[in-house]
Motif scaffolding. Structure first.
Motif, PDB file in Angstrom:
ATOM      1  N   PRO A   1     -49.141   8.701 -25.663  1.00  0.00           N
ATOM      2  CA  PRO A   1     -47.708   8.901 -25.467  1.00  0.00           C
ATOM      3  C   PRO A   1     -47.430   9.551 -24.113  1.00  0.00           C
ATOM      4  O   PRO A   1     -48.266  10.264 -23.572  1.00  0.00           O
ATOM      5  N   ILE A   4     -47.522   6.784 -19.438  1.00  0.00           N
ATOM      6  CA  ILE A   4     -48.290   5.544 -19.561  1.00  0.00           C
ATOM      7  C   ILE A   4     -47.687   4.639 -20.633  1.00  0.00           C
ATOM      8  O   ILE A   4     -47.519   3.432 -20.444  1.00  0.00           O
ATOM      9  N   GLU A   5     -47.346   5.217 -21.765  1.00  0.00           N
ATOM     10  CA  GLU A   5     -46.747   4.425 -22.841  1.00  0.00           C
ATOM     11  C   GLU A   5     -45.384   3.868 -22.429  1.00  0.00           C
ATOM     12  O   GLU A   5     -45.074   2.694 -22.687  1.00  0.00           O
ATOM     13  N   MET A   6     -44.582   4.686 -21.766  1.00  0.00           N
ATOM     14  CA  MET A   6     -43.249   4.245 -21.343  1.00  0.00           C
ATOM     15  C   MET A   6     -43.339   3.085 -20.347  1.00  0.00           C
ATOM     16  O   MET A   6     -42.641   2.076 -20.476  1.00  0.00           O
ATOM     17  N   SER A   8     -45.989   1.084 -19.781  1.00  0.00           N
ATOM     18  CA  SER A   8     -46.626  -0.058 -20.423  1.00  0.00           C
ATOM     19  C   SER A   8     -45.634  -0.824 -21.298  1.00  0.00           C
ATOM     20  O   SER A   8     -45.583  -2.063 -21.270  1.00  0.00           O
ATOM     21  N   ASP A   9     -44.834  -0.100 -22.081  1.00  0.00           N
ATOM     22  CA  ASP A   9     -43.833  -0.752 -22.922  1.00  0.00           C
ATOM     23  C   ASP A   9     -42.812  -1.517 -22.080  1.00  0.00           C
ATOM     24  O   ASP A   9     -42.384  -2.621 -22.431  1.00  0.00           O
ATOM     25  N   PRO A  20     -50.815  -6.985 -23.393  1.00  0.00           N
ATOM     26  CA  PRO A  20     -51.005  -5.547 -23.609  1.00  0.00           C
ATOM     27  C   PRO A  20     -52.076  -4.913 -22.727  1.00  0.00           C
ATOM     28  O   PRO A  20     -51.903  -3.792 -22.254  1.00  0.00           O
ATOM     29  N   SER A  23     -50.857  -4.632 -19.123  1.00  0.00           N
ATOM     30  CA  SER A  23     -49.779  -3.639 -19.035  1.00  0.00           C
ATOM     31  C   SER A  23     -50.325  -2.216 -19.166  1.00  0.00           C
ATOM     32  O   SER A  23     -49.923  -1.317 -18.421  1.00  0.00           O
ATOM     33  N   PHE A  24     -51.240  -2.001 -20.098  1.00  0.00           N
ATOM     34  CA  PHE A  24     -51.778  -0.656 -20.282  1.00  0.00           C
ATOM     35  C   PHE A  24     -52.509  -0.175 -19.037  1.00  0.00           C
ATOM     36  O   PHE A  24     -52.290   0.942 -18.561  1.00  0.00           O
ATOM     37  N   ALA A  27     -50.239   0.518 -16.065  1.00  0.00           N
ATOM     38  CA  ALA A  27     -49.574   1.817 -16.205  1.00  0.00           C
ATOM     39  C   ALA A  27     -50.557   2.961 -16.008  1.00  0.00           C
ATOM     40  O   ALA A  27     -50.219   3.998 -15.422  1.00  0.00           O
ATOM     41  N   GLN A  31     -50.322   6.086 -13.246  1.00  0.00           N
ATOM     42  CA  GLN A  31     -50.493   7.500 -13.556  1.00  0.00           C
ATOM     43  C   GLN A  31     -51.635   8.102 -12.734  1.00  0.00           C
ATOM     44  O   GLN A  31     -51.551   9.246 -12.268  1.00  0.00           O
TER      45      GLN A  31
END
Length: 205
Positions: A1, A4-6, A8-9, A20, A23-24, A27, A31
């Motif tokens: 969370p 990175i999550e923001m 990636s989403d 996915p 994207s992960f 992100a 970071q």
């Protein structure tokens, strides 16, 4: 969370073909660059990552790079983005200007092939610079002495992040003892994405 999550989403929501893994790690590399020269652990390890995503054509390799570039431009860090490795000297010059930089490139294919053949002096120089930059993340990097200079330029704690992509076949066909033992790929995190996903309505970033 978190960031990175923001990011990636957001990449998944706006990609023509959401992937996915791409994207992960896109992100994660963003970071990595943002935390460069700011964060370290108890062993003095830094956040500089070398990431290689393997993905087939049409899977959307360019979208994470585009989103990262848009975000960095929006926050006034456009100078911290580079899109390829022209030469080892150019990498040094870029890092002298911005000691925390993310290199996002789809040309890893050519570097892999040239490394395997061992016949390209330019690629050898790029590899040597990238190896030195990675090892100098927690110390001082001494750049080359340019003509007319009396003292060598130095970079205090350079943070060079790589987010590279390549086609799986090109990567696997280029595997060789030389490529696997020169130290560069030992420092690189390699992940293969899945097949091309469904198409969704494109949303501009």
């Amino acid at each position: 969370p978190g960031l990175i999550e923001m990011v990636s989403d957001f990449m998944l929501q706006t990609a023509p073909h959401p992937e996915p893994i791409l994207s992960f790690f896109g992100a994660l590399c963003l970071q990595s660059m943002l935390a460069g020269r700011k964060v370290r652990d108890e062993q003095n390890n830094r956040t500089n990552l070398y990431v290689l995503n393997l993905a087939y054509p049409g899977c959307g390799k360019d979208h994470p790079r585009q989103v990262n570039a848009d975000i960095l431009r929006a926050v006034g860090l456009a100078g911290s983005i580079a899109d390829g490795f022209v030469s080892g000297e150019a990498i040094e010059d870029k890092m002298l200007i911005n000691a925390a930089t993310i290199f996002q490139t789809d040309e890893i294919d050519s570097i892999i092939t040239a490394t395997s053949s061992g016949r390209d002096a330019r690629i050898e120089m790029i590899m040597n610079i990238l190896l030195k930059m990675f090892s100098a993340a927690n110390t001082v990097y001494l750049a080359r002495l340019k003509a007319g200079q009396k003292e060598t330029n130095s970079i205090d704690q350079p943070s060079l992040t790589i987010y590279g992509t390549a086609v799986p076949e090109n990567y696997y066909q280029a595997l060789s003892n030389k490529m696997l033992t020169n130290g560069f790929f030992a420092r690189m995190l390699v992940f293969e994405s899945g097949p091309r996903t469904h198409e969704q309505d494109f949303v501009s970033t």
